[in-house]
Design a protein around this motif. Sequence first.
Motif, PDB file in Angstrom:
ATOM      1  N   LYS A  25       6.592  -4.038  15.292  1.00 51.15           N
ATOM      2  CA  LYS A  25       7.216  -4.412  16.571  1.00 51.15           C
ATOM      3  C   LYS A  25       8.734  -4.289  16.506  1.00 51.15           C
ATOM      4  CE  LYS A  25       5.267  -8.444  17.239  1.00 51.15           C
ATOM      5  NZ  LYS A  25       4.789  -9.719  17.797  1.00 51.15           N
ATOM      6  N   ARG A  26       9.310  -4.651  15.366  1.00 53.31           N
ATOM      7  CA  ARG A  26      10.772  -4.622  15.205  1.00 53.31           C
ATOM      8  C   ARG A  26      11.304  -3.248  14.807  1.00 53.31           C
ATOM      9  NH1 ARG A  26      11.858 -10.367  12.088  1.00 53.31           N
ATOM     10  NH2 ARG A  26      10.712 -11.630  13.585  1.00 53.31           N
ATOM     11  N   GLY A  27      10.410  -2.301  14.575  1.00 56.69           N
ATOM     12  CA  GLY A  27      10.824  -0.947  14.208  1.00 56.69           C
ATOM     13  C   GLY A  27      11.291  -0.841  12.765  1.00 56.69           C
ATOM     14  N   LEU A  28      10.875  -1.783  11.913  1.00 55.93           N
ATOM     15  CA  LEU A  28      11.300  -1.767  10.517  1.00 55.93           C
ATOM     16  C   LEU A  28      10.453  -0.833   9.660  1.00 55.93           C
ATOM     17  CD1 LEU A  28      11.901  -5.591  10.060  1.00 55.93           C
ATOM     18  CD2 LEU A  28      13.588  -3.796  10.497  1.00 55.93           C
ATOM     19  N   ILE A  29       9.277  -0.478  10.160  1.00 55.73           N
ATOM     20  CA  ILE A  29       8.401   0.433   9.439  1.00 55.73           C
ATOM     21  C   ILE A  29       7.741   1.345  10.479  1.00 55.73           C
ATOM     22  CG2 ILE A  29       6.424  -1.143   9.457  1.00 55.73           C
ATOM     23  CD1 ILE A  29       5.743  -0.148   6.664  1.00 55.73           C
ATOM     24  N   ASP A  30       7.762   2.651  10.227  1.00 59.27           N
ATOM     25  CA  ASP A  30       7.205   3.614  11.179  1.00 59.27           C
ATOM     26  C   ASP A  30       5.874   4.133  10.647  1.00 59.27           C
ATOM     27  OD1 ASP A  30       6.701   5.477  13.125  1.00 59.27           O
ATOM     28  OD2 ASP A  30       8.131   6.937  12.342  1.00 59.27           O
ATOM     29  N   LEU A  31       4.801   3.557  11.171  1.00 61.06           N
ATOM     30  CA  LEU A  31       3.459   3.993  10.788  1.00 61.06           C
ATOM     31  C   LEU A  31       2.724   4.612  11.959  1.00 61.06           C
ATOM     32  CD1 LEU A  31       2.302   0.917   8.692  1.00 61.06           C
ATOM     33  CD2 LEU A  31       3.074   3.124   7.852  1.00 61.06           C
ATOM     34  N   GLY A  32       3.316   4.560  13.135  1.00 57.42           N
ATOM     35  CA  GLY A  32       2.656   5.068  14.329  1.00 57.42           C
ATOM     36  C   GLY A  32       3.333   4.519  15.563  1.00 57.42           C
ATOM     37  N   GLU A  66      -5.245  11.606  12.349  1.00 54.65           N
ATOM     38  CA  GLU A  66      -6.206  10.668  11.782  1.00 54.65           C
ATOM     39  C   GLU A  66      -5.612   9.266  11.821  1.00 54.65           C
ATOM     40  OE1 GLU A  66      -8.465   9.541   7.625  1.00 54.65           O
ATOM     41  OE2 GLU A  66      -7.288  11.380   7.724  1.00 54.65           O
ATOM     42  N   ARG A  67      -6.368   8.343  12.413  1.00 58.80           N
ATOM     43  CA  ARG A  67      -5.882   6.971  12.507  1.00 58.80           C
ATOM     44  C   ARG A  67      -6.536   6.101  11.456  1.00 58.80           C
ATOM     45  NH1 ARG A  67      -6.349   5.820  18.666  1.00 58.80           N
ATOM     46  NH2 ARG A  67      -6.698   3.736  17.870  1.00 58.80           N
ATOM     47  N   VAL A  68      -5.828   5.045  11.086  1.00 59.36           N
ATOM     48  CA  VAL A  68      -6.284   4.100  10.074  1.00 59.36           C
ATOM     49  C   VAL A  68      -6.450   2.743  10.758  1.00 59.36           C
ATOM     50  CG1 VAL A  68      -5.668   2.973   7.902  1.00 59.36           C
ATOM     51  CG2 VAL A  68      -4.974   5.334   8.316  1.00 59.36           C
ATOM     52  N   PRO A  69      -7.561   2.046  10.500  1.00 61.05           N
ATOM     53  CA  PRO A  69      -7.693   0.699  11.063  1.00 61.05           C
ATOM     54  C   PRO A  69      -6.547  -0.212  10.597  1.00 61.05           C
ATOM     55  CG  PRO A  69      -9.797   1.459  10.190  1.00 61.05           C
ATOM     56  CD  PRO A  69      -8.750   2.458   9.757  1.00 61.05           C
ATOM     57  N   PHE A  70      -6.102  -1.063  11.497  1.00 60.67           N
ATOM     58  CA  PHE A  70      -4.942  -1.905  11.237  1.00 60.67           C
ATOM     59  C   PHE A  70      -5.088  -2.733   9.958  1.00 60.67           C
ATOM     60  CE2 PHE A  70      -2.427  -5.705  11.580  1.00 60.67           C
ATOM     61  CZ  PHE A  70      -1.186  -5.196  11.905  1.00 60.67           C
ATOM     62  N   LEU A  71      -6.211  -3.428   9.807  1.00 62.87           N
ATOM     63  CA  LEU A  71      -6.393  -4.297   8.634  1.00 62.87           C
ATOM     64  C   LEU A  71      -6.443  -3.490   7.341  1.00 62.87           C
ATOM     65  CD1 LEU A  71      -8.894  -6.953  10.021  1.00 62.87           C
ATOM     66  CD2 LEU A  71      -6.434  -7.180   9.633  1.00 62.87           C
ATOM     67  N   GLN A  72      -6.996  -2.300   7.401  1.00 62.45           N
ATOM     68  CA  GLN A  72      -7.017  -1.438   6.215  1.00 62.45           C
ATOM     69  C   GLN A  72      -5.602  -1.044   5.816  1.00 62.45           C
ATOM     70  OE1 GLN A  72      -9.561   2.028   6.424  1.00 62.45           O
ATOM     71  NE2 GLN A  72      -8.373   3.079   4.861  1.00 62.45           N
ATOM     72  N   ALA A  73      -4.772  -0.711   6.802  1.00 61.39           N
ATOM     73  CA  ALA A  73      -3.382  -0.342   6.518  1.00 61.39           C
ATOM     74  C   ALA A  73      -2.642  -1.515   5.883  1.00 61.39           C
ATOM     75  CB  ALA A  73      -2.682   0.099   7.800  1.00 61.39           C
ATOM     76  N   ALA A  74      -2.848  -2.714   6.400  1.00 64.95           N
ATOM     77  CA  ALA A  74      -2.195  -3.900   5.829  1.00 64.95           C
ATOM     78  C   ALA A  74      -2.628  -4.095   4.373  1.00 64.95           C
ATOM     79  CB  ALA A  74      -2.519  -5.139   6.654  1.00 64.95           C
ATOM     80  N   ARG A  75      -3.920  -3.917   4.110  1.00 62.24           N
ATOM     81  CA  ARG A  75      -4.428  -4.049   2.727  1.00 62.24           C
ATOM     82  C   ARG A  75      -3.795  -2.993   1.816  1.00 62.24           C
ATOM     83  NH1 ARG A  75      -9.410  -5.203   5.145  1.00 62.24           N
ATOM     84  NH2 ARG A  75     -10.012  -3.033   5.036  1.00 62.24           N
ATOM     85  N   GLU A  76      -3.752  -1.751   2.270  1.00 61.61           N
ATOM     86  CA  GLU A  76      -3.179  -0.678   1.451  1.00 61.61           C
ATOM     87  C   GLU A  76      -1.714  -0.937   1.140  1.00 61.61           C
ATOM     88  OE1 GLU A  76      -4.003   3.423   2.432  1.00 61.61           O
ATOM     89  OE2 GLU A  76      -5.921   2.867   3.331  1.00 61.61           O
ATOM     90  N   LEU A  77      -1.002  -1.515   2.096  1.00 58.02           N
ATOM     91  CA  LEU A  77       0.417  -1.817   1.892  1.00 58.02           C
ATOM     92  C   LEU A  77       0.622  -3.098   1.091  1.00 58.02           C
ATOM     93  CD1 LEU A  77       1.656  -0.924   5.457  1.00 58.02           C
ATOM     94  CD2 LEU A  77       2.327   0.242   3.343  1.00 58.02           C
ATOM     95  N   GLY A  78      -0.416  -3.916   1.011  1.00 57.48           N
ATOM     96  CA  GLY A  78      -0.313  -5.173   0.269  1.00 57.48           C
ATOM     97  C   GLY A  78       0.477  -6.240   0.995  1.00 57.48           C
ATOM     98  N   ILE A  79       0.433  -6.209   2.338  1.00 59.57           N
ATOM     99  CA  ILE A  79       1.138  -7.225   3.111  1.00 59.57           C
ATOM    100  C   ILE A  79       0.172  -7.877   4.095  1.00 59.57           C
ATOM    101  CG2 ILE A  79       3.396  -6.131   2.891  1.00 59.57           C
ATOM    102  CD1 ILE A  79       3.127  -5.043   5.668  1.00 59.57           C
ATOM    103  N   ALA A  80       0.539  -9.051   4.561  1.00 59.84           N
ATOM    104  CA  ALA A  80      -0.279  -9.776   5.525  1.00 59.84           C
ATOM    105  C   ALA A  80      -0.293  -9.032   6.861  1.00 59.84           C
ATOM    106  CB  ALA A  80       0.269 -11.186   5.723  1.00 59.84           C
ATOM    107  N   PRO A  81      -1.409  -9.074   7.575  1.00 61.80           N
ATOM    108  CA  PRO A  81      -1.476  -8.404   8.878  1.00 61.80           C
ATOM    109  C   PRO A  81      -0.364  -8.842   9.834  1.00 61.80           C
ATOM    110  CG  PRO A  81      -3.666  -9.039   8.169  1.00 61.80           C
ATOM    111  CD  PRO A  81      -2.693  -9.645   7.190  1.00 61.80           C
ATOM    112  N   GLN A  82      -0.056 -10.142   9.882  1.00 64.17           N
ATOM    113  CA  GLN A  82       1.009 -10.592  10.787  1.00 64.17           C
ATOM    114  C   GLN A  82       2.356  -9.993  10.393  1.00 64.17           C
ATOM    115  OE1 GLN A  82       0.595 -12.097  13.672  1.00 64.17           O
ATOM    116  NE2 GLN A  82       2.783 -11.871  14.035  1.00 64.17           N
ATOM    117  N   GLY A  83       2.602  -9.864   9.100  1.00 65.63           N
ATOM    118  CA  GLY A  83       3.838  -9.236   8.651  1.00 65.63           C
ATOM    119  C   GLY A  83       3.920  -7.788   9.095  1.00 65.63           C
ATOM    120  N   LEU A  84       2.809  -7.067   8.979  1.00 67.68           N
ATOM    121  CA  LEU A  84       2.792  -5.668   9.414  1.00 67.68           C
ATOM    122  C   LEU A  84       3.030  -5.578  10.921  1.00 67.68           C
ATOM    123  CD1 LEU A  84       2.484  -2.701   8.873  1.00 67.68           C
ATOM    124  CD2 LEU A  84      -0.015  -2.990   8.927  1.00 67.68           C
TER     125      LEU A  84
END
Length: 69
Positions: A27-34, A4-22
């Motif tokens: 990209k840097r491999g600091l968080i593994d969401l997919g 099951e995939r989650v839309p990118f902006l929804q994931a950013a909202r759930e995490l409470g971080i800005a989309p660019q930060g996510l």
Amino acid sequence: MSTERVPFLQAARELGIAPQGLREYMKRGLIDLGAVMPATNGSNRKNYLIYRDKLDRILGKGLPKEGEV
């Protein structure tokens, strides 16, 4: 693993971080969401695949509560 995939902006909202930060974290491999998929068709725009089970694990959902086994 759930596919099951989650839309990118929804994931950013759930995490409470800005989309660019996510984007940068993924990209840097600091968080593994997919996966971060390379740009296609001469575009510079990467695709970000975010999976519900990985997002829930980061958010601590589905973990046993204190005192449970």
